[in-house]
Design a protein around this motif. Structure first.
Motif, short mmCIF file in Angstrom:
data_model
loop_
_atom_site.label_atom_id
_atom_site.label_comp_id
_atom_site.label_asym_id
_atom_site.label_seq_id
_atom_site.Cartn_x
_atom_site.Cartn_y
_atom_site.Cartn_z
N LEU A 477 0.78 -1.23 0.00
CA LEU A 477 0.00 0.00 0.00
C LEU A 477 0.82 1.29 0.00
CD1 LEU A 477 -2.82 -0.90 2.57
CD2 LEU A 477 -3.04 -0.68 0.09
N ALA A 478 1.96 1.29 0.65
CA ALA A 478 2.63 2.57 0.97
C ALA A 478 3.42 3.12 -0.20
CB ALA A 478 3.54 2.38 2.17
N ASP A 479 3.29 4.44 -0.41
CA ASP A 479 4.13 5.16 -1.37
C ASP A 479 5.50 5.44 -0.77
OD1 ASP A 479 2.03 5.72 -3.50
OD2 ASP A 479 1.07 6.55 -1.73
N ARG A 480 5.54 5.65 0.55
CA ARG A 480 6.80 5.76 1.29
C ARG A 480 6.67 4.91 2.55
NH1 ARG A 480 8.28 11.03 3.43
NH2 ARG A 480 6.08 11.62 3.36
N VAL A 481 7.80 4.37 2.99
CA VAL A 481 7.81 3.49 4.16
C VAL A 481 8.75 4.06 5.21
CG1 VAL A 481 8.29 1.18 5.04
CG2 VAL A 481 7.33 1.46 2.74
N GLU A 492 13.61 5.98 6.52
CA GLU A 492 12.55 6.04 5.52
C GLU A 492 13.04 5.40 4.23
OE1 GLU A 492 9.87 9.94 6.75
OE2 GLU A 492 11.13 10.03 4.96
N PHE A 493 12.10 4.80 3.49
CA PHE A 493 12.41 4.09 2.26
C PHE A 493 11.39 4.46 1.19
CE2 PHE A 493 13.86 1.70 5.86
CZ PHE A 493 15.08 1.15 5.49
N PRO A 496 10.26 1.53 -5.24
CA PRO A 496 10.13 0.18 -4.69
C PRO A 496 11.12 -0.04 -3.53
CG PRO A 496 11.33 0.12 -6.76
CD PRO A 496 10.87 1.53 -6.59
N ALA A 497 10.60 -0.45 -2.40
CA ALA A 497 11.41 -0.56 -1.19
C ALA A 497 12.06 -1.94 -1.10
CB ALA A 497 10.53 -0.31 0.03
N ASP A 498 13.21 -2.00 -0.47
CA ASP A 498 13.95 -3.24 -0.25
C ASP A 498 13.44 -3.88 1.04
OD1 ASP A 498 15.80 -5.20 0.52
OD2 ASP A 498 17.47 -4.14 -0.43
N ARG A 499 12.73 -5.00 0.88
CA ARG A 499 12.13 -5.67 2.04
C ARG A 499 13.18 -6.05 3.08
NH1 ARG A 499 7.31 -8.79 2.25
NH2 ARG A 499 7.19 -9.92 4.20
N GLN A 500 14.30 -6.57 2.60
CA GLN A 500 15.33 -7.00 3.53
C GLN A 500 15.92 -5.82 4.30
OE1 GLN A 500 15.94 -10.18 4.24
NE2 GLN A 500 14.32 -10.67 2.77
N ALA A 501 16.09 -4.69 3.61
CA ALA A 501 16.64 -3.50 4.28
C ALA A 501 15.68 -2.99 5.35
CB ALA A 501 16.92 -2.41 3.24
N ILE A 502 14.38 -3.02 5.05
CA ILE A 502 13.38 -2.59 6.04
C ILE A 502 13.40 -3.54 7.24
CG2 ILE A 502 10.91 -2.29 6.48
CD1 ILE A 502 10.63 -1.43 3.55
N GLY A 503 13.39 -4.84 6.95
CA GLY A 503 13.43 -5.81 8.04
C GLY A 503 14.66 -5.67 8.89
N GLN A 504 15.80 -5.39 8.26
CA GLN A 504 17.03 -5.23 9.01
C GLN A 504 16.98 -3.99 9.90
OE1 GLN A 504 19.42 -7.70 8.74
NE2 GLN A 504 20.16 -6.71 10.61
N ALA A 505 16.38 -2.90 9.36
CA ALA A 505 16.24 -1.67 10.15
C ALA A 505 15.38 -1.93 11.39
CB ALA A 505 15.63 -0.58 9.30
N MET A 506 14.35 -2.75 11.23
CA MET A 506 13.47 -3.05 12.37
C MET A 506 14.21 -3.86 13.42
SD MET A 506 10.21 -3.92 9.92
CE MET A 506 9.16 -4.71 11.14
N VAL A 507 15.05 -4.79 12.97
CA VAL A 507 15.79 -5.63 13.91
C VAL A 507 16.94 -4.88 14.55
CG1 VAL A 507 17.28 -7.67 14.08
CG2 VAL A 507 15.21 -7.75 12.69
N ASP A 508 17.65 -4.08 13.75
CA ASP A 508 18.81 -3.36 14.28
C ASP A 508 18.45 -2.38 15.38
OD1 ASP A 508 20.47 -4.65 12.55
OD2 ASP A 508 20.63 -3.02 11.09
N HIS A 509 17.27 -1.75 15.24
CA HIS A 509 16.91 -0.71 16.19
C HIS A 509 15.84 -1.15 17.18
CE1 HIS A 509 19.17 2.29 13.90
NE2 HIS A 509 18.69 1.71 12.81
N GLY A 510 15.23 -2.35 16.98
CA GLY A 510 14.08 -2.74 17.79
C GLY A 510 14.48 -3.13 19.19
#
Length: 510
Positions: A477-481, A492-493, A496-510
């Motif tokens: 759905l998102a135009d920006r993530v 922010e991404f 087309p966003a890189d799923r792995q990069a988003i997932g890594q950002a969530m893990v690195d900072h979570g």
């Protein structure tokens, strides 16, 4: 080897409506058995019978190949059946430990309440560590995110001794990494001899983790088969009666407009330990775009949504600014004033925050417009106009299962309850839409309809803030993530966003 759980020829009606007409299901020891079906197909009703919440009008229930009759959930628990419900059964003002103590087996030796609570807290920490959860036993339920509350429910049934686990949409509010860890744990429990029933709408989970899958439609069992020998397209067709294509990301039809919502240096009050749930949120949201906010639950997403909606407990006193173009700082506005300036809200907890299940469909629809005076003064409402407006909205938004707008909203399935929320919130074209986990627990068809409404709002010029712990939903759905961690947006991404990069950002900072 006997079946762990078997239901045959089950019938059940509610208020004259046949929810189950001829339902069959069996789960074996040592397997993960998935249960698929549209919202309203009867899955939850069937599993509520297995968990002792409902009594069937016809049919048999067997545990270990022995016929049983349950007078209530305690009887089911004595047969070591535990269910984690889609809508949680937790006492919100109690702590995690107090909630689990309510269902924990009584110890053989006498213990004081304090001793028992300390023992339960140790058990919680040990089991949470085993499952890869982070749970503070002393924290109140109403201070937890939805994802954290779900983890408490899972801990509750396991610590009560359940060996037959019924999990209703267990990964709906988890990140990819959390979901994989949980389902691997669940699979391990099954391989250790338990029986697991996985009620889910995620085909990937079925294909990856289920040993067998049963499909229900219209209160009946359609088929039981092996996921490995069945394609996703075939499963979807069995579930909904026709093939629905899963849509990927669709860009907005027009260039995005000016900034509609600005969040600057938003901070909540500090806890005694100095922690802030919101700790410097910075965000700009444009007209004509969907901004998707991803992140592990408990990082401030719920508090940010509450701050924008105007909920009184959204992290306590707030510093900073929530500026809506043309209207100033939202923090100075009451909730009705925010509605008047065109803010539509779809909360994560549709039954706790969006609908009153004990009120009628018409009352739930009308309550969003009573303050405008459309239905006359509060002490003398124009019931005829309310009924007409509700009937028109029910038709326009295809809210199924409404035999009368006077029926209770609690009788609607999850998907149709969500469509009623959408009908009310989108009754007037909103300028800002806040959607928090809008398709949580919904089937393929209902999710597609909700997503289509959000895209239509964006293409109509609304600014849409989508908060979701389902990364698939965000990427569709998102135009920006944006990724939210520790009370702030960490990155922010662009699509087309890189799923792995988003997932890594969530893990690195979570």
């Amino acid at each position: 080897m006997p079946n762990a759980l078997e239901l045959t020829g089950i019938r059940k009606s509610f208020d004259g409506f046949a929810a189950l007409t001829d339902a069959h299901f069996e789960a074996r020891w040592g397997e993960v058995h998935a249960l698929l079906g549209e919202n309203g197909a009867g899955k939850s009703s069937l599993m509520n019978i297995a968990a002792g919440l409902y009594a069937p009008e016809a049919g048999r229930l067997l545990v270990d190949d022995n016929v049983v009759r349950f007078a209530g959930p305690r009887d089911a628990a004595r047969h070591r059946i535990g269910m984690v419900h889609q809508h949680f059964k937790l006492v919100r003002p109690f702590t995690v430990a107090q909630n689990i103590l309510l269902t924990a087996p009584v110890p053989a030796e006498f213990q004081s309440h304090g001793e028992r609570l300390r023992e339960i807290s140790r058990d919680i920490r040990n089991k949470a560590s085993e499952l890869g959860f982070e749970i503070d036993p002393s924290k109140r339920i109403d201070a937890l995110s939805i994802a954290e509350q779900q983890r408490v429910e899972i801990l509750k049934v396991l610590l009560a001794g359940a060996r037959i686990l019924i999990l209703d949409e267990p990964t709906a509010v988890l990140t990819d990494q959390e979901a994989a860890r949980l389902l691997q744990t669940v699979q391990g429990l099954a391989r250790g001899g338990s029986a697991v029933v996985l009620v889910t709408h995620k085909m990937a989970d079925v294909k990856t983790y289920a040993d067998r899958v049963t499909v229900m439609r219209g209160g009946r069992t359609v088929a039981t088969l092996e996921p490995g020998a069945t394609s996703v397209a075939e499963l979807v067709k069995l579930t909904v009666g026709e093939s629905i294509a899963t849509q990927g990301f669709q860009a907005a039809k027009s260039p995005r407009g000016p900034v509609r919502l600005t969040v600057r240096s938003l901070r909540s009050a500090a806890s005694p330990e100095g922690r802030r749930v919101l700790d410097g949120v910075e965000l700009e949201l444009h007209a004509g775009e969907i901004y998707g906010l991803a992140g592990v639950g408990g990082n401030g997403q719920g508090e940010l949504a509450g701050a924008i909606m105007g909920l009184p407990d959204a992290g306590g006193a707030l510093e900073g600014e929530i500026h809506l173009s043309g209207h100033g700082d939202l923090k100075a506005m009451s909730a009705p004033e925010r509605r008047n300036v065109g803010i539509a809200a779809i909360p994560a907890d549709r039954y706790g925050l969006a609908l009153a299940g004990g009120l009628s469909v018409a009352e739930n629809y009308a309550i969003g417009r009573v303050h405008t005076g459309r239905y006359g003064p509060a002490w003398h409402l124009r019931r005829g106009r309310i009924q007409d407006d509700t009937q028109e909205a029910v038709r326009a938004f295809d809210v199924l299962g409404v035999r009368s707008v006077a029926q209770k909203a609690a009788l609607l399935s999850g998907g149709n309850a969500q469509k009623l929320v959408l009908a009310r919130e989108f009754g007037k074209a909103p300028s800002l839409v806040l959607a928090h986990s809008p398709s949580r627990g919904l089937d393929v068809r209902a999710s597609a309809e909700v997503h289509a409404r959000l895209r239509a709002a964006r293409d109509g010029g609304a600014a849409v803030l989508l908060i979701s712990e389902d990364l698939d939903e965000v990427l569709q759905l998102a135009d920006r993530v944006g990724v939210m961690t520790r009370g702030r947006i960490a990155g922010e991404f662009a699509q087309p966003a890189d799923r792995q990069a988003i997932g890594q950002a969530m893990v690195d900072h979570g």
